[in-house]
Design a protein around this motif. Structure first.
Motif, mmCIF file in Angstrom:
data_model
loop_
_atom_site.group_PDB
_atom_site.id
_atom_site.type_symbol
_atom_site.label_atom_id
_atom_site.label_comp_id
_atom_site.label_asym_id
_atom_site.label_seq_id
_atom_site.Cartn_x
_atom_site.Cartn_y
_atom_site.Cartn_z
ATOM 1 N N UNK A 127 0.805 -1.221 0.000
ATOM 2 C CA UNK A 127 0.000 0.000 0.000
ATOM 3 C C UNK A 127 0.838 1.272 0.000
ATOM 4 N N UNK A 128 1.956 1.258 0.739
ATOM 5 C CA UNK A 128 2.786 2.474 0.821
ATOM 6 C C UNK A 128 3.395 2.805 -0.532
ATOM 7 N N UNK A 129 3.860 1.749 -1.218
ATOM 8 C CA UNK A 129 4.428 1.961 -2.566
ATOM 9 C C UNK A 129 3.348 2.515 -3.501
ATOM 10 N N UNK A 130 2.172 1.929 -3.453
ATOM 11 C CA UNK A 130 1.087 2.378 -4.347
ATOM 12 C C UNK A 130 0.757 3.852 -4.044
ATOM 13 N N UNK A 131 0.651 4.191 -2.765
ATOM 14 C CA UNK A 131 0.339 5.592 -2.406
ATOM 15 C C UNK A 131 1.418 6.542 -2.909
ATOM 16 N N UNK A 132 2.675 6.115 -2.796
ATOM 17 C CA UNK A 132 3.777 6.974 -3.266
ATOM 18 C C UNK A 132 3.648 7.223 -4.768
ATOM 19 N N UNK A 133 3.335 6.159 -5.526
ATOM 20 C CA UNK A 133 3.221 6.306 -6.987
ATOM 21 C C UNK A 133 2.041 7.204 -7.358
ATOM 22 N N UNK A 134 0.932 7.034 -6.640
ATOM 23 C CA UNK A 134 -0.266 7.838 -6.950
ATOM 24 C C UNK A 134 0.029 9.325 -6.760
ATOM 25 N N UNK A 135 0.803 9.611 -5.703
ATOM 26 C CA UNK A 135 1.125 11.006 -5.385
ATOM 27 C C UNK A 135 2.169 11.563 -6.353
ATOM 28 N N UNK A 136 3.250 10.790 -6.515
ATOM 29 C CA UNK A 136 4.379 11.260 -7.335
ATOM 30 C C UNK A 136 3.951 11.556 -8.772
ATOM 31 N N UNK A 137 3.072 10.740 -9.316
ATOM 32 C CA UNK A 137 2.701 10.896 -10.732
ATOM 33 C C UNK A 137 1.300 11.499 -10.907
ATOM 34 N N UNK A 138 0.737 12.040 -9.846
ATOM 35 C CA UNK A 138 -0.615 12.644 -9.906
ATOM 36 C C UNK A 138 -1.555 11.780 -10.737
ATOM 37 N N UNK A 139 -1.700 10.538 -10.304
ATOM 38 C CA UNK A 139 -2.452 9.547 -11.085
ATOM 39 C C UNK A 139 -3.954 9.866 -11.098
ATOM 40 N N UNK A 140 -4.543 9.869 -12.295
ATOM 41 C CA UNK A 140 -5.977 10.142 -12.454
ATOM 42 C C UNK A 140 -6.819 8.877 -12.298
ATOM 43 N N UNK A 141 -6.251 7.723 -12.684
ATOM 44 C CA UNK A 141 -7.053 6.490 -12.677
ATOM 45 C C UNK A 141 -6.158 5.273 -12.475
ATOM 46 N N UNK A 142 -6.734 4.252 -11.854
ATOM 47 C CA UNK A 142 -6.036 2.962 -11.720
ATOM 48 C C UNK A 142 -6.786 1.947 -12.576
ATOM 49 N N UNK A 143 -6.038 1.168 -13.363
ATOM 50 C CA UNK A 143 -6.635 0.050 -14.099
ATOM 51 C C UNK A 143 -5.942 -1.198 -13.568
ATOM 52 N N UNK A 144 -6.705 -2.034 -12.876
ATOM 53 C CA UNK A 144 -6.106 -3.170 -12.170
ATOM 54 C C UNK A 144 -6.188 -4.466 -12.975
ATOM 55 N N UNK A 145 -5.076 -4.763 -13.665
ATOM 56 C CA UNK A 145 -4.938 -6.034 -14.381
ATOM 57 C C UNK A 145 -4.226 -7.079 -13.519
#
Ligand code: NAD
Ligand code: DAU
Length: 334
Positions: free
Chosen positions: A64-82
């Motif tokens: 979860x911490x890694x995912x949160x870091x990526x969402x913040x760092x790259x200002x992610x608009x959407x997640x597509x979970x494959x």
């Protein structure tokens, strides 16, 4: 859509989705998070590792911490979970990891999406959550969930968690449920590439049971365009079935492969059936077609021809995967 987090983007469908976005939607940056399990393969992403629109990160969706870091760092608009453990036979041998990745991993992504205010969550699910059909009828979006294998049970659990996050915390989500995919870069544990590989090597083609189980096949690129439509136009909280209206028995598919490769049907070998083997899947995709204007680009006959030709032209890719050579490569890389 400026920035998307694609999970499982080194796998079969995920890598085809990344390829499509990088080719057709240059306005969108792709952050590709993949654990590189046995099914993840950087050779599926050849040519994209230097693309400034593509950032590959090796990591686990359960982190979860890694995912949160990526969402913040790259200002992610959407997640597509494959990202998933995707093979039914493996789930019958060892279900535990299917709970870890498919259920707990999805929940970790959902929590991170909520905490960081991600605009859209697309869960890439499967028609297998609906269970098995008799000789008539189609799965619609309102067919009750009735999963039969540990794999499909884990995917159904994940679907329920996604919907629960939507209901409880108003997370903007969609769930897609697609039928069987075939095409380029599919790991040769799955029926079509396995049969192609065996036929090319004059090895027996192991057909489970009587070979009369029916699957509804869709070319992988067409699954990817459907997901893009859902991502950009899907109504919040809606489920979309995806399929190409291509029901075939396994025996029909195997015979077509042998015919295309000029190999003898004597290679067909009937083997012990898969325990709990679902008899028939067939998808009604009229909702995504009428509401989002999606339609497949190829017929099964065109698509399977293209796919077989690709495996013929990419014998090295197949050899590396079968020999496990790419795993040794990752051990050196990461
Ligand atoms: P695949 O097995 O080829 O790829 C899965 C990818 O997920 C791999 O790259 C793997 O390394 C990665 N992964 C696994 N566990 C991970 C984790 N904990 N963290 C990060 N990455 C992880 O699968 P596929 O056939 O491409 O399927 C992709 C998705 O589409 C799955 O969710 C599957 O349920 C769904 N789906 C597949 C089909 C089909 O016919 N293949 C049809 C409908 C839906
Ligand atoms: O329907 C969508 C699902 O399709 C996805 O959710 C799964 O991730 C994907 O793996 C696929 O599941 P299937 O079990 O349908 O696919 P598989 O390629 O494993 O098998 C297709 C059919 O072929 C099935 O009826 C079992 C049969 N089969 C499979 C193998 C590997 C054989 O007869 N022999 C084989 O060796």
């Amino acid at each position: 859509m400026n920035s998307v987090l694609v999970t499982g983007g080194a796998g079969f469908i995920g890598s085809n989705f990344v390829r499509m976005v990088l080719a057709e939607h240059r306005e969108c940056k792709v952050i590709n998070l993949d654990k590189l399990t046995y099914a993840g393969n950087l050779e599926n992403l050849a040519g994209f590792m230097e693309d400034s629109n593509h950032e590959f990160v090796r990591g686990d969706i359960c982190d979860g911490l890694l995912v949160e870091r990526l969402l913040e760092e790259y200002s992610v608009d959407a997640i597509i979970n494959f990202a998933a453990e995707s093979h039914v036979d493996r789930s019958i041998m060892e279900p535990g990891v299917f709970i870890e990745t498919n259920v707990k991993g999805t929940v970790a992504l959902l929590k991170a999406a909520l905490d960081k205010g991600v605009g859209k969550f697309v869960q890439v699910s499967t028609d297998e959550v609906y269970g098995s059909l008799g000789p008539e009828g189609l799965f619609t979006e309102t067919t009750p969930l009735s999963p039969n294998s540990p794999y499909s049970a884990s995917k159904a659990s994940a679907d329920h968690m996604v919907a629960a996050f939507g209901h409880t915390w108003e997370l903007d989500y969609n769930i897609t449920r697609c039928s069987n995919n075939y095409g380029e870069y599919q790991f040769p544990e799955k029926m079509i590439p396995l049969m192609i590989n065996n036929a090319l090597n004059d090895k027996p083609l192991p057909v489970y049971g009587d070979g009369m189980n029916v699957r509804d096949w869709l070319y992988v690129y067409d699954h990817c365009t459907a997901i893009w439509q859902v991502l950009t136009k899907g109504r919040s909280g809606d489920i979309y079935n995806i399929g190409g209206n291509n029901e075939k028995t396994n025996l029909e598919v195997v015979k077509r492969i042998l015919d295309r490769l000029g190999k003898s049907e004597d290679l067909i070998t009937f083997v012990k059936d898969r325990p709990g083997h679902d008899r028939r899947y067939a998808i009604d995709s009229s909702k995504i077609m009428s509401e989002l204007g999606w339609k497949p680009s190829v017929t099964f006959e065109e698509g399977i021809g293209k796919a077989i030709d690709w495996y013929l032209e990419n014998r090295k890719w197949l050899e590396h995967v079968v020999s496990g050579e790419y795993e040794k490569y990752y051990d050196q890389m990461y």
